[in-house]
Write a protein that holds these residues in place. Structure first.
Motif, mmCIF file in Angstrom:
data_model
loop_
_atom_site.group_PDB
_atom_site.id
_atom_site.type_symbol
_atom_site.label_atom_id
_atom_site.label_comp_id
_atom_site.label_asym_id
_atom_site.label_seq_id
_atom_site.Cartn_x
_atom_site.Cartn_y
_atom_site.Cartn_z
ATOM 1 N N ALA A 160 0.848 -1.193 0.000
ATOM 2 C CA ALA A 160 0.000 0.000 0.000
ATOM 3 C C ALA A 160 0.883 1.243 0.000
ATOM 4 N N GLU A 161 0.469 2.272 -0.733
ATOM 5 C CA GLU A 161 1.243 3.511 -0.857
ATOM 6 C C GLU A 161 0.509 4.669 -0.196
ATOM 7 N N TYR A 162 1.217 5.417 0.647
ATOM 8 C CA TYR A 162 0.631 6.593 1.275
ATOM 9 C C TYR A 162 0.402 7.660 0.209
ATOM 10 N N LYS A 163 -0.765 8.329 0.262
ATOM 11 C CA LYS A 163 -1.131 9.284 -0.776
ATOM 12 C C LYS A 163 -1.243 10.716 -0.274
ATOM 13 N N ARG A 164 -2.102 10.964 0.712
ATOM 14 C CA ARG A 164 -2.303 12.352 1.131
ATOM 15 C C ARG A 164 -2.929 12.416 2.516
ATOM 16 N N ALA A 165 -2.959 13.638 3.067
ATOM 17 C CA ALA A 165 -3.597 13.898 4.356
ATOM 18 C C ALA A 165 -4.530 15.096 4.209
ATOM 19 N N GLN A 166 -5.622 15.066 4.956
ATOM 20 C CA GLN A 166 -6.510 16.222 4.963
ATOM 21 C C GLN A 166 -7.230 16.320 6.297
ATOM 22 N N VAL A 167 -7.689 17.538 6.602
ATOM 23 C CA VAL A 167 -8.391 17.792 7.856
ATOM 24 C C VAL A 167 -9.892 17.802 7.587
ATOM 25 N N LEU A 168 -10.622 16.976 8.329
ATOM 26 C CA LEU A 168 -12.077 16.952 8.284
ATOM 27 C C LEU A 168 -12.606 17.488 9.616
ATOM 28 N N ASN A 169 -13.909 17.376 9.820
ATOM 29 C CA ASN A 169 -14.494 17.904 11.040
ATOM 30 C C ASN A 169 -15.693 17.061 11.434
#
Length: 246
Positions: A160-169
Motif C-alpha cells: 500500500a502507498e501513502y497518498k495524502r492527508a486532509q483535515v475533516l471535522n
C-alpha cells in the motif's frame, strides 16, 4: 353568443335539467351557432347509462360485508380513562423515540465510513507528491489535532502507498484523514480524532458500509482504519500502526 359567457357550473346544471341554476334559453340559442360550446357540453356530459350498468353489475356480485374491528376498550371505561390511556401511550412513545434516537445516533466512525464508501481507485491514483510536499501537508494536519507525523512513518505498509492527508471535522472537532492506495487498487483511510472514551489499544475488527475496518484507541486519540474488503489485510495494517504508536 360567445362560448366564454357560460361557466362549467351553468353548463352542468343545463345538462342535469336544473333550469333554476342555468340560463337555459341563452344556452339553447348559443348552441345554434357556437360549435365550441357544443364541444364543451359533450366533454361535460356524463354517460349516465354506463354508470347505471356498472352499479347493476356490482349488485349481482356475491361480496361479503366488510368486517369492522371491535372496539379496543370496553364500554365500561369512561372518556376520561380513554384520554388518560392515550396520554400515557403518547408519553411512552415519545420517550422511547428519544431514547432510540440517542442510542442509534451515528458517531464519528459511521460518518467516516459513509465518506470512505464514496472513494474509488481513481480518487487517489492520480495523487503524486514528493516527500517535502507530504511533510508540509502532515505539518498542517498536525496543527489540527496536535499529533506530529512523518511520511516515513506512514509509508510502511506492505502492498500500500501513502497518498495524502486532509483535515475533516466532526461535531466541531478536527479529524484527520490519511489515505493510502493498495496494489490491488483499494483506497484505504486511517482517520484520527481526539477522544477520551477509553477505546482499547487492541484493534477491533468489523464491517462498516461493506468495507473492512479496525478501530482502536491510545493516549487520548481514537483511530479507524477502513477500506476494501480484505479483513486480513486491514487487521495486519492496523497492527502495524498500533504497534508503531502512530
Amino acid at each position: 353568443m360567445a362560448d366564454r359567457t357560460f361557466t362549467d357550473e351553468e353548463l352542468v346544471a343545463y345538462l342535469d335539467g336544473e333550469d333554476a341554476h342555468a340560463p337555459v334559453a341563452e344556452i339553447r340559442a348559443a348552441l345554434q351557432e357556437d360549435v365550441a360550446l357544443r364541444q364543451r357540453l359533450d366533454a361535460l356530459e356524463i354517460d349516465k347509462q354506463a354508470i347505471t350498468d356498472g352499479f347493476a353489475a356490482l349488485l349481482t356480485q356475491d361480496r361479503p360485508a366488510p368486517v369492522l374491528p371491535e372496539p379496543a376498550v370496553s364500554r365500561g371505561h369512561s372518556s376520561a380513562s380513554l384520554a388518560l390511556v392515550a396520554s400515557l401511550a403518547l408519553a411512552v412513545g415519545l420517550g422511547a423515540g428519544v431514547y432510540l434516537n440517542r442510542a442509534t445516533q451515528p458517531g464519528w466512525l459511521e460518518y467516516v465510513a459513509a465518506y470512505q464508501a464514496l472513494y474509488s481507485t481513481q480518487t487517489l491514483a492520480h495523487i503524486q507528491q514528493d516527500e517535502a510536499a507530504q511533510q508540509a501537508e502532515l505539518d498542517r494536519v498536525a496543527t489540527a489535532i496536535g499529533k506530529m507525523l512523518t511520511p516515513a512513518e506512514l509509508d510502511t505498509l506492505p502492498g500500500a502507498e501513502y497518498k495524502r492527508a486532509q483535515v475533516l471535522n466532526f461535531n466541531g472537532k478536527p479529524l484527520i484523514q490519511l489515505t493510502f492506495l493498495t496494489d490491488d487498487g483499494d483506497p484505504l483511510a486511517l482517520c484520527i480524532i481526539r477522544s477520551n472514551k477509553g477505546r482499547g489499544a487492541q484493534p477491533e475488527l468489523s464491517r462498516m458500509e461493506g468495507m473492512s475496518a479496525a478501530a482502536w484507541g491510545r493516549d487520548g486519540y481514537e483511530y479507524l482504519l477502513i477500506g476494501g474488503q480484505n479483513d486480513a489485510q486491514i487487521e495486519r495494517y492496523a497492527e502495524v500502526f498500533s504497534e508503531a504508536e502512530i
